[in-house]
Design a protein around this motif. Structure first.
Motif, PDB file in Angstrom:
ATOM      1  N   LEU A   9       0.777  -1.137  -0.023  1.00 16.94           N
ATOM      2  CA  LEU A   9      -0.108  -0.019   0.039  1.00 16.94           C
ATOM      3  C   LEU A   9       0.797   1.179  -0.087  1.00 16.94           C
ATOM      4  N   GLY A  10       1.863   1.139   0.822  1.00 16.96           N
ATOM      5  CA  GLY A  10       2.655   2.239   0.892  1.00 16.96           C
ATOM      6  C   GLY A  10       2.217   3.501   1.479  1.00 16.96           C
ATOM      7  N   GLU A  11       2.742   4.796   1.352  1.00 19.24           N
ATOM      8  CA  GLU A  11       2.024   5.972   2.113  1.00 19.24           C
ATOM      9  C   GLU A  11       2.033   7.091   1.128  1.00 19.24           C
ATOM     10  N   GLN A  12       0.666   7.314   0.602  1.00 18.06           N
ATOM     11  CA  GLN A  12       0.463   8.483  -0.441  1.00 18.06           C
ATOM     12  C   GLN A  12       1.401   9.758  -0.255  1.00 18.06           C
ATOM     13  N   ALA A  13       1.188  10.183   1.106  1.00 13.01           N
ATOM     14  CA  ALA A  13       2.038  11.506   1.185  1.00 13.01           C
ATOM     15  C   ALA A  13       3.380  11.152   1.141  1.00 13.01           C
ATOM     16  N   ARG A  14       3.827  10.338   1.577  1.00  5.17           N
ATOM     17  CA  ARG A  14       5.260  10.267   1.518  1.00  5.17           C
ATOM     18  C   ARG A  14       5.659   9.984  -0.169  1.00  5.17           C
ATOM     19  N   SER A  22     -18.245   6.399 -13.643  1.00  3.02           N
ATOM     20  CA  SER A  22     -18.995   7.080 -14.554  1.00  3.02           C
ATOM     21  C   SER A  22     -19.075   8.741 -14.236  1.00  3.02           C
ATOM     22  N   LEU A  23     -18.544   8.790 -13.062  1.00  2.00           N
ATOM     23  CA  LEU A  23     -19.006  10.543 -12.638  1.00  2.00           C
ATOM     24  C   LEU A  23     -17.923  11.408 -13.444  1.00  2.00           C
ATOM     25  N   PRO A  24     -18.503  12.336 -14.021  1.00  4.17           N
ATOM     26  CA  PRO A  24     -17.831  13.219 -14.919  1.00  4.17           C
ATOM     27  C   PRO A  24     -16.767  13.905 -14.010  1.00  4.17           C
ATOM     28  N   GLU A  25     -15.793  14.348 -14.655  1.00  7.32           N
ATOM     29  CA  GLU A  25     -14.507  14.719 -14.244  1.00  7.32           C
ATOM     30  C   GLU A  25     -14.683  16.101 -13.387  1.00  7.32           C
ATOM     31  N   PRO A  26     -15.601  16.953 -13.511  1.00  4.46           N
ATOM     32  CA  PRO A  26     -15.827  18.476 -12.826  1.00  4.46           C
ATOM     33  C   PRO A  26     -16.426  17.799 -11.625  1.00  4.46           C
ATOM     34  N   ILE A  27     -17.225  17.012 -11.551  1.00  4.23           N
ATOM     35  CA  ILE A  27     -17.853  16.376 -10.267  1.00  4.23           C
ATOM     36  C   ILE A  27     -16.914  15.580  -9.419  1.00  4.23           C
ATOM     37  N   PHE A  28     -16.099  14.752 -10.103  1.00  5.40           N
ATOM     38  CA  PHE A  28     -15.215  13.771  -9.436  1.00  5.40           C
ATOM     39  C   PHE A  28     -14.260  14.702  -8.649  1.00  5.40           C
ATOM     40  N   LYS A  29     -13.722  15.973  -9.200  1.00  4.68           N
ATOM     41  CA  LYS A  29     -12.665  16.503  -8.851  1.00  4.68           C
ATOM     42  C   LYS A  29     -13.073  17.191  -7.467  1.00  4.68           C
ATOM     43  N   ARG A  30     -14.467  17.431  -7.261  1.00  2.00           N
ATOM     44  CA  ARG A  30     -14.897  18.108  -6.068  1.00  2.00           C
ATOM     45  C   ARG A  30     -15.023  17.037  -4.743  1.00  2.00           C
ATOM     46  N   LEU A  31     -15.007  15.686  -5.143  1.00  2.00           N
ATOM     47  CA  LEU A  31     -14.958  14.813  -4.245  1.00  2.00           C
ATOM     48  C   LEU A  31     -13.782  14.530  -3.341  1.00  2.00           C
ATOM     49  N   ARG A  32     -13.940  14.188  -2.223  1.00  2.00           N
ATOM     50  CA  ARG A  32     -12.825  13.598  -1.320  1.00  2.00           C
ATOM     51  C   ARG A  32     -12.675  12.133  -1.164  1.00  2.00           C
ATOM     52  N   LEU A  33     -12.082  11.435  -1.974  1.00  2.00           N
ATOM     53  CA  LEU A  33     -11.913   9.959  -2.090  1.00  2.00           C
ATOM     54  C   LEU A  33     -10.524   9.605  -1.942  1.00  2.00           C
ATOM     55  N   ASP A  74      -9.343   1.065 -10.332  1.00  2.00           N
ATOM     56  CA  ASP A  74     -10.604   1.419 -11.177  1.00  2.00           C
ATOM     57  C   ASP A  74     -10.852   2.885 -11.670  1.00  2.00           C
ATOM     58  N   ARG A  75     -10.144   3.659 -10.787  1.00  2.00           N
ATOM     59  CA  ARG A  75     -10.142   5.251 -10.953  1.00  2.00           C
ATOM     60  C   ARG A  75      -9.478   5.715  -9.978  1.00  2.00           C
ATOM     61  N   GLY A  76      -8.376   6.470 -10.464  1.00  2.00           N
ATOM     62  CA  GLY A  76      -7.286   7.412  -9.658  1.00  2.00           C
ATOM     63  C   GLY A  76      -7.859   8.248  -8.536  1.00  2.00           C
ATOM     64  N   ARG A  77      -7.626   8.196  -7.490  1.00  2.00           N
ATOM     65  CA  ARG A  77      -8.412   9.134  -6.346  1.00  2.00           C
ATOM     66  C   ARG A  77      -7.157   9.743  -5.623  1.00  2.00           C
ATOM     67  N   ALA A  78      -7.387  10.831  -4.874  1.00  2.00           N
ATOM     68  CA  ALA A  78      -6.279  11.673  -4.516  1.00  2.00           C
ATOM     69  C   ALA A  78      -5.727  10.908  -3.203  1.00  2.00           C
ATOM     70  N   SER A  79      -6.464  10.151  -2.509  1.00  2.00           N
ATOM     71  CA  SER A  79      -6.124   9.364  -1.193  1.00  2.00           C
ATOM     72  C   SER A  79      -5.080   8.238  -1.414  1.00  2.00           C
ATOM     73  N   ASN A  80      -4.815   7.794  -2.652  1.00  2.00           N
ATOM     74  CA  ASN A  80      -4.130   6.613  -2.916  1.00  2.00           C
ATOM     75  C   ASN A  80      -3.723   6.384  -4.264  1.00  2.00           C
ATOM     76  N   TYR A  81      -3.335   7.858  -5.166  1.00  2.00           N
ATOM     77  CA  TYR A  81      -3.518   7.224  -6.605  1.00  2.00           C
ATOM     78  C   TYR A  81      -2.216   6.840  -7.108  1.00  2.00           C
TER      79      TYR A  81
END
Length: 249
Positions: free
Chosen positions: A91-96, A238-249, A143-150
């Motif tokens: 898993l590693g550490e995303q922030a690191r 399926s979430l459009p990118e403008p909506i996806f960018k506002r989410l905290r995932l 399945d989709r890149g998310r800020a918490s663990n991309y």
């Protein structure tokens, strides 16, 4: 010693999922080869599984980042296994990983480069024989890149794509290539994380899905361990990118 019956090669033997999977196969009468980075730890798992099942448990030492040793390693694994399962994950550490290139590279190589290259070599040997099953553990994180663990997710996305292409190429060569996406799993790797109970599997659940997919003769080539992940990830993808960018995932 000449092994009798079917043989499993389990790569990542000291992980919780690896141990559960190896035990499941041994209990079903398979001979098992365990592979891990630290021989002493692998040997402890082998001794325990062998004592529980009475089956032959072989031990191999391999660092998944030591890609230059893959060919020599596979020449030591005799006989060529009927099924190979790779459960390696870091898993590693995303922030690191955002700060340290070396850590990001380790996460990417451990989750994608090493497993993909090793399974690719196994696939060629299976294809030459005309039979064999490969199982790779990917992740819903791919399945989709998310800020918490991309960083981790990108590596798993690469592994998912690699297994898909391998499956497509070898579908007529007698070789099955399967992808398992566990989602959250209650293991040592996730200690300290707040896990949602409905989405969190136990290591034995993952092992049961692997065995059913690989040895049951039927079923999907790609499976989520808990079925709720399939519609959930379909929505997230399926979430459009403008909506996806506002989410905290």
């Amino acid at each position: 010693m000449k092994l009798i019956g079917k043989t499993l090669l389990l790569i990542g033997a000291t992980s919780d999922i690896g141990r559960a999977t190896a035990l499941t196969y041994a209990q079903a009468g398979w001979d098992v080869h365990l592979v891990g980075r630290a021989r002493e730890r692998v040997q402890r798992e082998a001794d325990d599984i062998g004592a529980r099942t009475g089956k032959a448990i072989m031990v191999h030492e391999l660092d998944i980042l030591d890609t230059g040793r893959f060919e020599a390693f596979l020449s030591e694994v005799l006989p060529l296994p009927d099924t190979a399962v790779c459960v390696i994950g870091e898993l590693g550490e995303q922030a690191r990983a955002e700060r340290e290139m070396e850590h990001a590279a380790m996460v990417m190589r451990t989750n994608f480069e090493g497993p993909a290259l090793l399974m690719g070599l196994l696939a060629e040997r299976f294809a030459a024989r005309g039979s064999g099953t490969l199982v790779g553990i990917s992740s819903v994180a791919g399945d989709r890149g998310r800020a918490s663990n991309y960083v981790y997710g990108a590596a798993k996305a690469g592994l998912t794509a690699f297994l898909s292409g391998l499956r497509n190429r070898l579908s007529k060569a007698g070789v099955r290539v399967l992808t398992v996406k566990p989602g959250f799993v209650r293991t040592r790797m996730t200690v300290g994380l707040k896990l949602p109970p409905l989405l969190t599997a136990e290591p034995q659940e993952v092992a049961n899905v692997i065995f059913a997919m690989a040895e049951g003769g039927k079923g999907p080539d790609v499976a989520y361990v808990r079925r709720i992940w399939r519609p959930l990830m379909a929505v997230i993808r399926s979430l459009p990118e403008p909506i996806f960018k506002r989410l905290r995932l």
